[in-house]
Design an enzyme around this catalytic site. Structure first.
Site, PDB file in Angstrom:
ATOM      1  N   CYS A 119    -122.331  -1.708  -6.757  1.00  0.00           N
ATOM      2  CA  CYS A 119    -121.642  -1.042  -7.867  1.00  0.00           C
ATOM      3  C   CYS A 119    -121.449  -2.037  -8.999  1.00  0.00           C
ATOM      4  O   CYS A 119    -121.656  -1.745 -10.175  1.00  0.00           O
ATOM      5  CB  CYS A 119    -120.275  -0.528  -7.433  1.00  0.00           C
ATOM      6  SG  CYS A 119    -120.291   0.551  -6.011  1.00  0.00           S
ATOM      7  N   HIS A 177    -121.598  -1.929 -13.105  1.00  0.00           N
ATOM      8  CA  HIS A 177    -120.250  -1.630 -13.627  1.00  0.00           C
ATOM      9  C   HIS A 177    -119.343  -2.856 -13.719  1.00  0.00           C
ATOM     10  O   HIS A 177    -118.180  -2.719 -14.097  1.00  0.00           O
ATOM     11  CB  HIS A 177    -119.575  -0.562 -12.758  1.00  0.00           C
ATOM     12  CG  HIS A 177    -120.323   0.737 -12.711  1.00  0.00           C
ATOM     13  ND1 HIS A 177    -120.396   1.589 -13.796  1.00  0.00           N
ATOM     14  CD2 HIS A 177    -121.019   1.339 -11.719  1.00  0.00           C
ATOM     15  CE1 HIS A 177    -121.122   2.664 -13.459  1.00  0.00           C
ATOM     16  NE2 HIS A 177    -121.508   2.532 -12.203  1.00  0.00           N
ATOM     17  N   CYS A 215    -124.730   8.243  -8.013  1.00  0.00           N
ATOM     18  CA  CYS A 215    -125.062   6.872  -8.397  1.00  0.00           C
ATOM     19  C   CYS A 215    -125.834   6.178  -7.272  1.00  0.00           C
ATOM     20  O   CYS A 215    -126.787   5.449  -7.526  1.00  0.00           O
ATOM     21  CB  CYS A 215    -123.763   6.117  -8.683  1.00  0.00           C
ATOM     22  SG  CYS A 215    -123.856   5.073 -10.146  1.00  0.00           S
ATOM     23  N   CYS A 241     -97.242  29.709  -1.761  1.00  0.00           N
ATOM     24  CA  CYS A 241     -96.441  28.564  -1.332  1.00  0.00           C
ATOM     25  C   CYS A 241     -96.112  27.645  -2.511  1.00  0.00           C
ATOM     26  O   CYS A 241     -94.962  27.342  -2.768  1.00  0.00           O
ATOM     27  CB  CYS A 241     -97.186  27.753  -0.269  1.00  0.00           C
ATOM     28  SG  CYS A 241     -97.194  28.531   1.356  1.00  0.00           S
ATOM     29  N   HIS A 242     -97.143  27.197  -3.202  1.00  0.00           N
ATOM     30  CA  HIS A 242     -96.975  26.068  -4.116  1.00  0.00           C
ATOM     31  C   HIS A 242     -96.515  26.436  -5.527  1.00  0.00           C
ATOM     32  O   HIS A 242     -96.145  25.569  -6.299  1.00  0.00           O
ATOM     33  CB  HIS A 242     -98.262  25.243  -4.152  1.00  0.00           C
ATOM     34  CG  HIS A 242     -98.616  24.666  -2.814  1.00  0.00           C
ATOM     35  ND1 HIS A 242     -97.864  23.673  -2.218  1.00  0.00           N
ATOM     36  CD2 HIS A 242     -99.606  24.976  -1.934  1.00  0.00           C
ATOM     37  CE1 HIS A 242     -98.397  23.375  -1.034  1.00  0.00           C
ATOM     38  NE2 HIS A 242     -99.444  24.155  -0.835  1.00  0.00           N
ATOM     39  N   ARG A 300    -107.563  18.122   2.493  1.00  0.00           N
ATOM     40  CA  ARG A 300    -106.244  18.766   2.402  1.00  0.00           C
ATOM     41  C   ARG A 300    -106.386  20.264   2.166  1.00  0.00           C
ATOM     42  O   ARG A 300    -105.669  21.064   2.755  1.00  0.00           O
ATOM     43  CB  ARG A 300    -105.430  18.108   1.275  1.00  0.00           C
ATOM     44  CG  ARG A 300    -103.983  18.577   1.222  1.00  0.00           C
ATOM     45  CD  ARG A 300    -103.233  18.038   2.419  1.00  0.00           C
ATOM     46  NE  ARG A 300    -101.908  18.650   2.579  1.00  0.00           N
ATOM     47  CZ  ARG A 300    -101.673  19.789   3.188  1.00  0.00           C
ATOM     48  NH1 ARG A 300    -102.678  20.504   3.684  1.00  0.00           N
ATOM     49  NH2 ARG A 300    -100.454  20.244   3.321  1.00  0.00           N
ATOM     50  N   CYS A 360    -104.963  23.380   4.579  1.00  0.00           N
ATOM     51  CA  CYS A 360    -104.143  24.468   4.058  1.00  0.00           C
ATOM     52  C   CYS A 360    -104.769  25.814   4.413  1.00  0.00           C
ATOM     53  O   CYS A 360    -104.091  26.738   4.832  1.00  0.00           O
ATOM     54  CB  CYS A 360    -104.032  24.356   2.533  1.00  0.00           C
ATOM     55  SG  CYS A 360    -102.405  23.862   1.943  1.00  0.00           S
TER      56      CYS A 360
END
Lengths: 109, 281, 150
Positions: free
Chosen positions: B96, B100, B134, B200-201, B238, B242
């Protein structure tokens, strides 16, 4: 599995007689040996860091006998009374006998 | 606020009322590297009165793990990512860092703008997709798996370079249709429990659903070290968790539904500071 | 506020100490396992209360990572120090958590770590002093389970 990597936070300098605080963290799954493989139903063998030792100039300062109830990525914070300049050595040992270590110098004024 | 859960399911999902602790807890301290854990909604028609980071919904003990970078186990991945940054991989013999240089300069702000439009591919790319692009195009290296240690380490490291910067995803131009698509995913009820993210959120944050204290579900802390996972995980992991909870078949990790949802969530939480790697329960 | 006389305080302390010595208050079968571990550590000697402080959250947000801090009141000199502290969890599948070894070089008998708790239960910290005496403390930690949390 990726090789475990320790992190250590220890002071570089201290006054004579000061109590210094050291923090250590190492990446490790801490497989308890009590979990079952969801597909096969077999127990996943225990694989934990079972011992941690902190030495200063070769002398034991603090150590821990570790059981599987210590969380993944084990963290320990402890203290030492700074009496003389020297070198810390931190050592972790896992169930397969692999050891991981890290050193850190301390100058006492 | 209106709660519109279908009658037959109300019994199954009980939200216990509880005061939002955000404003009081935030005053007692902040995560390391950020100056605020809330933001003012950019427009009047924003669905939230106040945009609160997931940090504000956690207990003092969990918060403490993010108040000191040494205590934060997520940094184990950040440090691994730092090492990977200059590790040569692939047929082009590049790392990388070959292109960069120093990530502290070149990657500053990059994580705050993800997912970002890619004109060549004519679609937004998440950080994971950008990294893999990349790797295959420029490095001649193999793609990393989404939830692999390497990928999580690199996304943690790169996003960490934007810590403290406000989330600032592009939402107009070609991104507008992705925001709209993500919004549809957010508000569409799915699964056996017939619930959407909003149930819910949006409608019930700051309340308990069984033993869990509901947050507003923002993405500014990802990749996040979750106590439940005992490791760092991606935002899509995540999402998947859910969806399983509401007994829905999760969309594909890295698929267009989740990418669109990630775009929409970033837009919804615009202004919140990047906290990666955050620590959550 | 109530004022407690020295006499009352002594009476309470004595009663507690006796209670501990005669009939340790462990309820479940798991607690018996925990007791066996402690017994092995002390060689059957009865521990006294006091001196040991165990700091843990009253309610743990997730049982996978529960912070824990231990401190033992000791001068930590060559002839008066804390040798070991054993930590035991009464409600875990296995009661042993860790044994911390201190030395006079430690300066203070203080340490922190993070532990796993399978459910709401008591955690015990038992210290062995250099004079051969034992001190222990017990704390209940509630663990929230049964949420949805993805």
């Amino acid at each position: 599995m990726a090789k475990s990597k320790p992190r250590v936070k220890a002071p570089k300098t201290a006054g004579k007689g000061d109590i210094v605080t050291i923090k250590t963290l190492i990446s490790h799954k801490m497989e308890t040996g009590l979990r079952k493989d969801k597909k096969t139903g077999d127990l996943i063998p225990r694989q934990i860091i079972n011992k941690f030792m902190a030495k200063f100039n070769g002398e034991d300062v603090f150590s821990v006998d570790i059981d599987p109830a210590i969380s993944a990525n084990p963290y320990f914070q402890f203290s030492m009374k700074a009496e003389e300049s020297g070198e810390f050595e931190f050592i972790w040992v896992d169930d397969s006998g692999d050891t991981y270590s890290k050193k850190s110098a301390l100058t006492v004024n | 606020m209106k709660v519109s859960i279908k009658a037959g399911l109300v019994a199954a999902i009980a939200f216990a009322g509880f005061a939002v602790t955000g404003s009081t807890l935030a005053d007692e301290g902040l995560p390391e590297g950020v100056t605020a854990v809330k933001a003012t909604p950019p427009s009047k028609d924003h669905p939230l009165d106040e945009i609160l980071s997931g940090w504000t919904f956690r207990t003092p003990e969990t918060q403490a793990l993010q108040q000191d970078d040494f205590e934060n186990p997520g940094y184990l991945w950040v440090e691994r990512g730092e090492a990977l940054w200059s590790e040569v991989d692939g047929s082009a013999g590049k790392a990388c860092a070959s292109c960069h240089n120093d990530a502290a300069d070149s990657m500053k702000g990059v994580g705050a703008e993800m997912p970002k439009w890619d004109a060549k591919l004519n679609r937004p790319l998440t950080m994971e997709q950008r990294i893999n692009n990349c790797r295959t195009e420029n490095m001649g290296a193999k793609e990393w798996k989404w939830e692999s240690t390497q990928m999580l380490s690199m996304t943690s490291y790169v996003r960490n370079q934007s810590r403290g910067m406000p989330v600032n995803v592009q939402a107009d131009g070609p991104m507008a249709s992705w925001v709209a698509k993500g919004k549809e995913v957010y508000y569409t009820r799915v699964g056996q429990l017939d619930m959407s993210c909003a149930n819910c959120h949006e409608a019930n944050y700051g309340k308990y659903i069984r033993a869990d204290f509901l947050s507003q579900g923002h993405s500014n802390g990802f990749p996040t070290y979750r106590l439940k996972w005992q490791k760092i995980g991606s935002l899509h992991r995540r999402f998947k968790g859910c969806m399983k909870n509401i007994r829905a078949t999760p969309y594909k990790v890295g698929g267009d539904e989740f990418v669109a949802l990630e775009v929409y969530l970033a837009q919804r939480g615009k202004g919140l500071q990047v906290e990666a790697p955050a620590v959550r329960n | 506020m109530h004022t407690i006389t020295r006499r009352q305080l002594l009476a309470v302390t004595a009663a507690t100490a006796t209670g501990l010595a005669l009939s340790p208050n462990f309820a479940s079968a798991k607690a018996e396992d925990a007791m066996a571990v402690l017994d092995k550590f002390t060689g059957g000697k009865a521990p006294a209360e006091g001196k040991v402080t165990l700091k843990m959250p009253e309610i743990a947000e997730n049982g996978n990572t529960v912070p824990l801090s231990i401190s033992v009141d000791s001068p930590m000199t060559a002839d008066n120090y804390v040798k070991r502290v054993v930590i035991v969890a009464e409600g875990n599948p296995r009661p042993e958590v860790a044994t911390l070894h201190f030395s006079p070089k430690s300066g203070v008998a203080e340490a922190s770590t993070r532990m796993r708790l399978a459910k709401t239960q008591n955690v015990v910290a038992l210290a062995e002093m250099s004079d051969g005496s034992f001190h222990m403390v017990k704390r209940q930690v509630k663990v929230t389970i049964g949420g949805c949390g993805g």
